[in-house]
Design an enzyme around this catalytic site. Structure first.
Site, short mmCIF file in Angstrom:
data_model
loop_
_atom_site.label_atom_id
_atom_site.label_comp_id
_atom_site.label_asym_id
_atom_site.label_seq_id
_atom_site.Cartn_x
_atom_site.Cartn_y
_atom_site.Cartn_z
N TYR A 24 -26.35 -13.87 2.74
CA TYR A 24 -26.18 -14.57 1.46
C TYR A 24 -25.99 -13.63 0.27
O TYR A 24 -25.79 -14.10 -0.85
CB TYR A 24 -27.39 -15.49 1.21
CG TYR A 24 -27.52 -16.57 2.26
CD1 TYR A 24 -26.51 -17.51 2.44
CD2 TYR A 24 -28.63 -16.63 3.10
CE1 TYR A 24 -26.60 -18.49 3.41
CE2 TYR A 24 -28.74 -17.61 4.08
CZ TYR A 24 -27.72 -18.53 4.22
OH TYR A 24 -27.81 -19.50 5.19
N ASP A 88 -23.61 -40.76 0.60
CA ASP A 88 -23.53 -42.06 -0.09
C ASP A 88 -23.65 -41.90 -1.60
O ASP A 88 -22.92 -42.55 -2.36
CB ASP A 88 -24.62 -43.01 0.43
CG ASP A 88 -24.35 -43.47 1.86
OD1 ASP A 88 -23.20 -43.36 2.31
OD2 ASP A 88 -25.30 -43.93 2.51
N HIS A 101 -20.25 -22.74 -1.22
CA HIS A 101 -21.19 -22.07 -0.32
C HIS A 101 -21.08 -20.57 -0.53
O HIS A 101 -19.97 -20.04 -0.72
CB HIS A 101 -20.88 -22.39 1.14
CG HIS A 101 -21.04 -23.83 1.49
ND1 HIS A 101 -22.26 -24.40 1.74
CD2 HIS A 101 -20.13 -24.83 1.60
CE1 HIS A 101 -22.10 -25.69 2.00
NE2 HIS A 101 -20.82 -25.98 1.91
O1 CA2 Z 1 -23.76 -20.42 2.41
C1 CA2 Z 1 -24.33 -21.29 1.76
O2 CA2 Z 1 -24.33 -21.34 0.52
C2 CA2 Z 1 -25.14 -22.36 2.51
O3 CA2 Z 1 -25.00 -23.59 1.81
C3 CA2 Z 1 -26.57 -21.89 2.50
C4 CA2 Z 1 -27.50 -22.79 3.31
C5 CA2 Z 1 -26.95 -23.03 4.71
O4 CA2 Z 1 -27.75 -23.99 5.39
C6 CA2 Z 1 -25.51 -23.52 4.69
O5 CA2 Z 1 -25.05 -23.62 6.02
C7 CA2 Z 1 -24.62 -22.56 3.93
C8 CA2 Z 1 -28.89 -22.15 3.45
C9 CA2 Z 1 -29.55 -21.84 2.15
C10 CA2 Z 1 -30.83 -21.10 2.48
O6 CA2 Z 1 -30.79 -19.86 1.82
C11 CA2 Z 1 -31.67 -18.90 2.18
C12 CA2 Z 1 -31.64 -17.75 1.45
C13 CA2 Z 1 -32.49 -16.72 1.75
C14 CA2 Z 1 -33.39 -16.86 2.80
C15 CA2 Z 1 -33.42 -18.01 3.54
C16 CA2 Z 1 -32.56 -19.04 3.22
#
Ligand code: CA2
Length: 146
Positions: A24, A88, A101
């Site tokens: 991320y 919805d 994302h």
């Molecule tokens: O890539 C993205 O922005 C997502 O929306 C992030 C979500 C994931 O479930 C999607 O598939 C893609 C997860 C967000 C959680 O972020 C974290 C960051 C640091 C540590 C743990 C989770």
């Protein structure tokens, strides 16, 4: 005065910068909010930037956006892959919706390929970290006709 662009964030995004930087990126959600605020001021628009870990609260904000937002930039996080209730709520939104994302879900686990948000979005921007939000904001302002 023109209505603000709502930038809404789903569950666990408050953990950004703390864990999984290889997926991320190193930016915190605060860093992303600051970059969006700077770009909004350059574009001459207001933003409302929020994050929640609760599905119902996210839905309340989308309902609020029906009246108060010129456009919505949404990172639904995990709820994008699971939530019919979110779908919805978004169906009742008339303002343009941009899905963003940080990562590229299509290049990850198979369960991330389903999005209950994409069919309702004007477009989706993914895979560019913080830049996904900035491109999403630019697209939202353009789609809202500001
Ligand atoms: O890539 C993205 O922005 C997502 O929306 C992030 C979500 C994931 O479930 C999607 O598939 C893609 C997860 C967000 C959680 O972020 C974290 C960051 C640091 C540590 C743990 C989770």
């Amino acid at each position: 005065m023109t209505k603000p662009v709502y930038i809404l964030n789903g569950p666990n995004l408050n953990l950004l910068g703390v864990r999984e930087p290889e997926i991320y990126g190193a930016d915190t959600l605060g860093d992303i909010e600051s970059a969006c605020a700077e770009m909004a001021s350059e574009l001459g628009v207001q933003i409302v930037f929020r994050q929640t870990n609760h599905e119902g609260e996210l839905i309340d904000w989308i309902q609020e956006a029906r009246e108060k937002a010129s456009a919505v930039v949404l990172n639904p996080a995990g709820y994008g892959h699971t939530s019919v209730a979110l779908h919805d709520a978004l169906k009742a939104l008339d303002a343009p919706l941009i899905e963003v994302h940080l990562s590229q879900p299509a290049a990850r686990e198979h369960f991330r390929r389903r999005s209950y948000v994409s069919p309702l979005a004007a477009g989706t921007i993914s895979g560019f970290g913080k830049l996904s939000y900035l491109l999403g904001l630019e697209a939202a302002v353009s789609a809202a006709g500001k």
